[in-house]
Design a protein around this motif. Structure first.
Motif, mmCIF file in Angstrom:
data_model
loop_
_atom_site.group_PDB
_atom_site.id
_atom_site.type_symbol
_atom_site.label_atom_id
_atom_site.label_comp_id
_atom_site.label_asym_id
_atom_site.label_seq_id
_atom_site.Cartn_x
_atom_site.Cartn_y
_atom_site.Cartn_z
ATOM 1 N N ARG A 198 3.476 0.406 19.778
ATOM 2 C CA ARG A 198 2.862 0.832 20.757
ATOM 3 C C ARG A 198 1.167 1.085 20.961
ATOM 4 N N ILE A 199 0.811 1.669 20.142
ATOM 5 C CA ILE A 199 -0.670 1.265 19.082
ATOM 6 C C ILE A 199 -1.449 -0.047 19.260
ATOM 7 N N GLY A 200 -0.853 -0.799 18.726
ATOM 8 C CA GLY A 200 -1.709 -1.839 18.456
ATOM 9 C C GLY A 200 -1.245 -2.318 16.724
ATOM 10 N N PRO A 201 -0.924 -3.268 16.476
ATOM 11 C CA PRO A 201 -1.090 -3.797 15.218
ATOM 12 C C PRO A 201 -2.683 -3.940 13.951
ATOM 13 N N LYS A 202 -3.821 -4.177 15.346
ATOM 14 C CA LYS A 202 -5.104 -3.870 15.094
ATOM 15 C C LYS A 202 -5.686 -2.991 14.215
ATOM 16 N N THR A 203 -5.121 -1.912 15.646
ATOM 17 C CA THR A 203 -5.140 0.059 15.196
ATOM 18 C C THR A 203 -4.693 0.247 14.392
ATOM 19 N N TRP A 204 -2.909 0.482 13.958
ATOM 20 C CA TRP A 204 -2.452 0.207 12.723
ATOM 21 C C TRP A 204 -3.226 0.411 11.436
ATOM 22 N N ARG A 205 -3.223 -1.075 11.349
ATOM 23 C CA ARG A 205 -4.453 -1.414 10.621
ATOM 24 C C ARG A 205 -5.977 -0.666 9.816
ATOM 25 N N VAL A 206 -5.969 -0.546 10.576
ATOM 26 C CA VAL A 206 -7.559 0.417 10.282
ATOM 27 C C VAL A 206 -7.158 1.440 10.434
ATOM 28 N N LEU A 207 -6.176 2.355 10.727
ATOM 29 C CA LEU A 207 -5.997 3.265 10.591
ATOM 30 C C LEU A 207 -5.655 3.307 9.355
ATOM 31 N N HIS A 208 -4.458 2.464 8.388
ATOM 32 C CA HIS A 208 -3.689 2.751 7.102
ATOM 33 C C HIS A 208 -4.428 2.457 6.639
ATOM 34 N N ARG A 209 -5.902 1.880 6.771
ATOM 35 C CA ARG A 209 -6.437 1.975 5.090
ATOM 36 C C ARG A 209 -7.167 3.015 4.510
ATOM 37 N N PHE A 210 -6.339 3.852 5.801
ATOM 38 C CA PHE A 210 -7.263 5.367 4.891
ATOM 39 C C PHE A 210 -5.946 5.915 3.976
ATOM 40 N N VAL A 211 -4.899 5.400 4.013
ATOM 41 C CA VAL A 211 -4.088 5.958 2.781
ATOM 42 C C VAL A 211 -4.483 5.851 1.516
ATOM 43 N N ILE A 212 -5.834 4.904 1.100
ATOM 44 C CA ILE A 212 -5.911 5.520 0.027
ATOM 45 C C ILE A 212 -6.931 6.582 -0.361
ATOM 46 N N ALA A 213 -7.325 7.190 0.491
ATOM 47 C CA ALA A 213 -8.515 8.253 0.684
ATOM 48 C C ALA A 213 -7.500 9.361 0.490
ATOM 49 N N VAL A 214 -5.900 9.019 1.333
ATOM 50 C CA VAL A 214 -5.340 10.382 0.673
ATOM 51 C C VAL A 214 -4.135 10.314 -1.116
ATOM 52 N N TYR A 215 -5.059 9.206 -1.025
ATOM 53 C CA TYR A 215 -3.844 9.671 -2.520
ATOM 54 C C TYR A 215 -4.993 10.277 -3.585
ATOM 55 N N VAL A 216 -6.695 9.753 -3.432
ATOM 56 C CA VAL A 216 -7.862 9.913 -4.189
ATOM 57 C C VAL A 216 -7.301 11.584 -3.764
ATOM 58 N N LEU A 217 -6.796 12.477 -2.405
ATOM 59 C CA LEU A 217 -7.316 13.568 -2.052
ATOM 60 C C LEU A 217 -6.004 14.381 -3.286
ATOM 61 N N SER A 218 -5.107 13.651 -3.155
ATOM 62 C CA SER A 218 -3.948 14.298 -4.242
ATOM 63 C C SER A 218 -4.328 13.953 -4.984
ATOM 64 N N VAL A 219 -4.504 13.339 -6.171
ATOM 65 C CA VAL A 219 -5.053 13.298 -7.491
ATOM 66 C C VAL A 219 -6.374 14.147 -7.370
ATOM 67 N N TRP A 220 -7.109 14.639 -6.862
ATOM 68 C CA TRP A 220 -8.294 15.241 -6.891
ATOM 69 C C TRP A 220 -7.804 16.642 -7.170
ATOM 70 N N HIS A 221 -6.433 17.003 -6.580
ATOM 71 C CA HIS A 221 -6.048 18.709 -5.685
ATOM 72 C C HIS A 221 -5.797 18.920 -6.938
ATOM 73 N N THR A 222 -4.945 17.638 -7.774
ATOM 74 C CA THR A 222 -3.911 17.820 -8.834
ATOM 75 C C THR A 222 -4.831 18.891 -10.563
#
Length: 320
Positions: A198-222
C-alpha cells in the motif's frame, strides 16, 4: 525495553513465486507460535538464573538495590528483567537475519531464502511480544510497590512506563525514554512490512532502514539500565562483543549491496548526486569506525560500566 524487529531490505521472494500468496500478519502470527514457545522457554531459563543469583547473593542487582534481596517479594521485577533479556536476544537474532537477507547470502547457510525470510518475520513479531511483556511487567511491579489506591497506582505506573519523561528517578530519567523510543519505533517499523504493497516498496525500504537505529536504542537502554550489567565485568563486555557480528554484517551489506544502485562506485562514475556519494562513503567509514571502537572496548575492558562496590559494603544507589 528492547526491540529491533526487522524485515529484509529487498522484496520478499514469496511475493514473486507463482502460486504463492503474499505473507499476511495472520499467517505469520500462526507461524510464529513455535518460535514464541522457544522464546518463552528461554525467558523461563533466564528468570530461573536471575532468581537463583538473587537467592545466592551473587547478582549485581542486589548490589545496586540491596532491598531486592527478597527474591520472593520482587519476583515480578525479575521476570520483567528476564523478558527484557530474551527480547534483546530475539532482537539480535532478527537483525542478524535481516542483514543476511538484505546482503549477499552466505553459501554455507542451510536455510533457503524463503524459509529464512519467514523465520525473520516470526522472530520480529516475537520480539515485539517480548518487549511488550517486559514493559507490562515493569509497570505491574510499579503498581505492586505503590501504596496509593489501585487507580492512582495504575495511572502512575502507566505514566512512568509508557510516557516519555514520566519516569523521573535516577538513571531512568534517560534510560526509560530511550527504551520507550525503541518500543514506539519498533512496532510500526516491524508491522509496516504487511502494508508495504500500500505504501510502496521504495517508501517501505527507506523507513525500514531506521530499524538499525531501534536496535542501537535497545542496546543503549540495556547498558544504561540493566542492573545485571551495571558494573564492569565479563557480562557487560559480552554485550559489547555481541555487537561485532551486527556491525560486520552491516559493513558487508554496505560494501556488497544486493542492488546495483546502492553500490559505491568512484566519484567520477557515480550516477547520482555528489552529496549522495559522500553520504554512502561516510556511512561505510562510520561502520568501520564503530567496529574499531567495539574492538577497543572489548580489548581494554573499558565498557562504560560502574566500578563494583567492595564486597563488604552495599551501594546506596537506589535504582527503582
Amino acid at each position: 525495553m528492547t526491540s529491533s524487529p526487522a524485515q529484509p531490505a529487498s522484496e520478499p521472494a514469496e511475493d514473486h513465486v507463482a502460486g504463492k500468496r503474499r505473507p499476511t500478519l495472520r499467517s505469520d502470527l500462526r507461524a510464529s507460535v513455535p518460535d514464541g514457545l522457544i522464546a518463552l522457554a528461554v525467558t523461563g531459563a533466564v528468570f530461573a538464573l536471575l532468581y537463583a543469583r538473587i537467592l545466592a547473593g551473587t547478582s549485581s542487582t542486589v548490589s545496586v538495590m540491596p532491598f531486592m534481596a527478597d527474591a520472593e517479594k520482587f519476583w515480578v521485577y525479575f521476570l520483567s528483567q528476564a523478558f527484557g533479556w530474551s527480547a534483546l536476544l530475539w532482537a539480535w537474532i532478527t537483525v542478524v537475519l535481516g542483514l543476511l537477507l538484505s546482503g549477499p547470502r552466505p553459501s554455507w547457510l542451510p536455510l533457503s531464502g524463503q524459509r529464512l525470510e519467514r523465520l525473520h518475520r516470526t522472530t520480529s513479531l516475537n520480539t515485539i511480544a517480548l518487549i511488550a511483556a517486559h514493559a507490562l511487567l515493569f509497570a505491574a511491579e510499579l503498581v505492586r510497590a505503590d501504596t496509593a489506591g489501585w487507580f492512582s497506582a495504575l495511572a502512575t505506573a502507566f505514566v512512568e512506563t509508557f510516557v516519555p519523561g514520566g519516569y523521573d528517578s535516577g538513571t531512568g530519567k534517560i534510560a526509560i525514554p530511550i527504551g520507550q523510543a525503541a518500543l514506539y519505533l519498533a512496532i510500526p517499523l516491524g508491522l509496516l512490512f504487511y502494508v508495504r504493497h500500500r505504501i510502496g516498496p521504495k517508501t517501505w525500504r527507506v523507513l525500514h532502514r531506521f530499524v538499525i537505529a531501534v536496535y542501537v536504542l535497545s542496546v543503549w537502554h540495556t547498558l544504561l539500565y540493566g542492573t545485571n550489567v551495571w558494573y564492569d565485568g565479563w557480562f557487560r563486555t559480552t554485550i559489547w562483543l555481541l555487537q561485532l557480528p551486527i556491525a560486520a554484517l552491516l559493513l558487508v551489506r554496505l560494501l556488497r549491496p544486493a542492488r546495483r544502485s546502492e553500490k559505491l562506485r568512484g566519484p567520477r562514475t557515480h550516477t547520482g548526486s555528489p552529496t549522495g556519494w559522500v553520504v554512502r562513503l561516510s556511512g561505510r567509514l562510520a561502520i568501520v569506525g564503530v567496529i574499531a571502537a567495539l574492538i577497543g572496548v572489548i580489548i581494554s575492558g573499558a565498557d562504560g560500566g560502574r566500578t563494583a562496590p567492595p564486597a563488604d559494603t552495599s551501594s546506596s544507589h537506589v535504582h527503582d
